[in-house]
Design a protein around this motif. Structure first.
Motif, mmCIF file in Angstrom:
data_model
loop_
_atom_site.group_PDB
_atom_site.id
_atom_site.type_symbol
_atom_site.label_atom_id
_atom_site.label_comp_id
_atom_site.label_asym_id
_atom_site.label_seq_id
_atom_site.Cartn_x
_atom_site.Cartn_y
_atom_site.Cartn_z
ATOM 1 N N ASN A 50 0.804 -1.222 0.000
ATOM 2 C CA ASN A 50 0.000 0.000 0.000
ATOM 3 C C ASN A 50 0.836 1.271 0.000
ATOM 4 O O ASN A 50 0.333 2.342 0.338
ATOM 5 N N TYR A 51 2.121 1.170 -0.404
ATOM 6 C CA TYR A 51 2.929 2.373 -0.540
ATOM 7 C C TYR A 51 2.821 2.834 -1.981
ATOM 8 O O TYR A 51 3.233 2.128 -2.907
ATOM 9 N N ILE A 137 -3.648 -3.321 8.319
ATOM 10 C CA ILE A 137 -3.720 -2.515 7.104
ATOM 11 C C ILE A 137 -2.565 -2.870 6.175
ATOM 12 O O ILE A 137 -2.711 -2.934 4.958
ATOM 13 N N CYS A 138 -1.383 -3.121 6.782
ATOM 14 C CA CYS A 138 -0.202 -3.460 5.981
ATOM 15 C C CYS A 138 -0.269 -4.883 5.440
ATOM 16 O O CYS A 138 0.023 -5.130 4.270
ATOM 17 N N ASP A 139 -0.616 -5.845 6.299
ATOM 18 C CA ASP A 139 -0.419 -7.256 5.982
ATOM 19 C C ASP A 139 -1.694 -8.081 5.877
ATOM 20 O O ASP A 139 -1.638 -9.267 5.555
ATOM 21 N N GLY A 140 -2.845 -7.462 6.161
ATOM 22 C CA GLY A 140 -4.075 -8.242 6.219
ATOM 23 C C GLY A 140 -4.464 -8.910 4.918
ATOM 24 O O GLY A 140 -4.991 -10.031 4.919
ATOM 25 N N ALA A 141 -4.184 -8.253 3.791
ATOM 26 C CA ALA A 141 -4.650 -8.776 2.506
ATOM 27 C C ALA A 141 -4.093 -10.155 2.186
ATOM 28 O O ALA A 141 -4.746 -10.943 1.494
ATOM 29 N N GLN A 142 -2.919 -10.474 2.695
ATOM 30 C CA GLN A 142 -2.333 -11.779 2.390
ATOM 31 C C GLN A 142 -3.035 -12.919 3.128
ATOM 32 O O GLN A 142 -2.755 -14.098 2.867
ATOM 33 N N TYR A 143 -3.958 -12.595 4.032
ATOM 34 C CA TYR A 143 -4.698 -13.626 4.766
ATOM 35 C C TYR A 143 -6.153 -13.729 4.319
ATOM 36 O O TYR A 143 -6.989 -14.266 5.037
ATOM 37 N N ARG A 144 -6.440 -13.221 3.136
ATOM 38 C CA ARG A 144 -7.784 -13.353 2.590
ATOM 39 C C ARG A 144 -8.153 -14.836 2.465
ATOM 40 O O ARG A 144 -7.354 -15.652 1.978
ATOM 41 N N ASP A 145 -9.334 -15.186 2.936
ATOM 42 C CA ASP A 145 -9.841 -16.561 2.892
ATOM 43 C C ASP A 145 -8.984 -17.525 3.721
ATOM 44 O O ASP A 145 -8.933 -18.728 3.438
#
Length: 309
Positions: A50-51, A137-145
């Protein structure tokens, strides 16, 4: 006199490095100090997505790029642990632990950041920044599902849990007390169907061999029941510690140790500025730290120029 700089910047995270870039481009004589490798907490982030303009890269890679930028512009950098900062009308004195080094500057930018509190239990150090994170916010997307555990029950823990529950298949919250965040946020979280909350628990261990696989914890009640929850990742929200010991006596920090600064990053002491996570703020991100650094450098350069007139 030796070692007099226009601006000394304490802390070489994204705020400090951005401040250095802006300050040297304002024709200031600049010194950037940090006791560790440049990058701050950013170095411990496995993936950054997100940078703006950078795409996906590791925190270490972004730190290297930022530091190389400072060196291309000729910013002077040194590994030093600042232990004291004192103020006089025209010069600030910065005392360091190594070699009893002392520097003087017309202005100082404090960008020392914060350090997330840790539990100090087995497995935490092993999986830090590689399965255990302190920023959804930084790392959450990699834990989708995937399945996630959140440690903590305050405002940050609950707000981030609401976000994570929206992208994860299963979210488990383990907290030493009950949820202590704003009641509306707590109610919203409790109603989410994929969320399980375990209050009054003590974390015992993070498990895993090739990757983190679960969290073991026990009740703090009389029965001391032990439980084990499997997961793909963990987020810890048990508070943070501000790195402000060296300048707390200046009277510029609040009760948490964070610097109180205005919109131009000025503290109550003329010539001393704050930037980045060490300041009182709502959102602590790389991009907001860089913004603070740019503003602080602009304000500091204007202050230095006013002294020379």
């Amino acid at each position: 006199m030796e070692n007099i700089y226009d601006i000394v910047i304490v802390g070489a995270g994204p705020a400090g490095m951005t401040a250095a870039i802006y300050a040297v481009r304002a024709n200031m004589k600049v010194l950037l100090l940090d006791r560790l490798s440049p990058g701050g907490q950013m170095v411990n982030t496995n993936e950054i997505e997100n940078y703006t303009g950078a795409g996906k890269l590791s925190g270490a890679d972004l730190a290297i790029k930022m530091f190389e930028h400072t060196q291309e512009l000729g910013v002077e950098f040194d590994y030093k642990t600042v232990i004291d900062i004192s103020n006089s009308d025209s010069l600030k004195t910065i005392t360091c632990e190594e070699d009893d080094a002392v520097y003087q500057a017309r202005a100082v930018i404090l960008a020392t950041g914060t350090v997330p509190r840790r539990l100090g239990v087995p497995g935490e150090e092993e999986w830090a920044a590689n399965g255990i994170s302190w920023c959804a916010i930084c790392d959450g997307a990699q834990y989708r599902d995937k399945e996630v555990v959140v440690i903590g029950g305050g405002n940050s823990a609950v707000e981030e849990s609401i976000y994570l529950a929206g992208i994860c298949t299963k979210l488990t919250i383990v907290t030493m007390f009950d949820l202590t965040a704003d009641p509306k946020a707590c109610d919203q979280l409790r109603k989410m169907p994929n969320v399980t909350i375990y209050p009054y628990q003590e974390v015992l261990e993070f498990t895993g061999t090739d990757r983190i696989t679960g969290v073991r914890f026990k009740s703090t009640k009389e029965d001391a029941t032990e439980r084990y929850v499997t997961c793909d990742g963990v987020f810890e929200y048990i508070g943070f510690s501000a790195s402000s010991e060296a300048f707390a006596k200046l009277g510029i920090v609040d009760r948490t140790g964070c610097i109180e600064a205005d919109s131009r990053m000025r503290t109550s002491v003329p010539g001393i500025f704050g930037a980045g996570d060490i300041t009182v703020k709502h959102l602590r991100q790389i991009v907001t730290a860089c913004s603070d650094g740019a503003v602080a450098a602009n304000s500091a350069a204007a202050y230095v120029e006013s002294l020379k007139q």
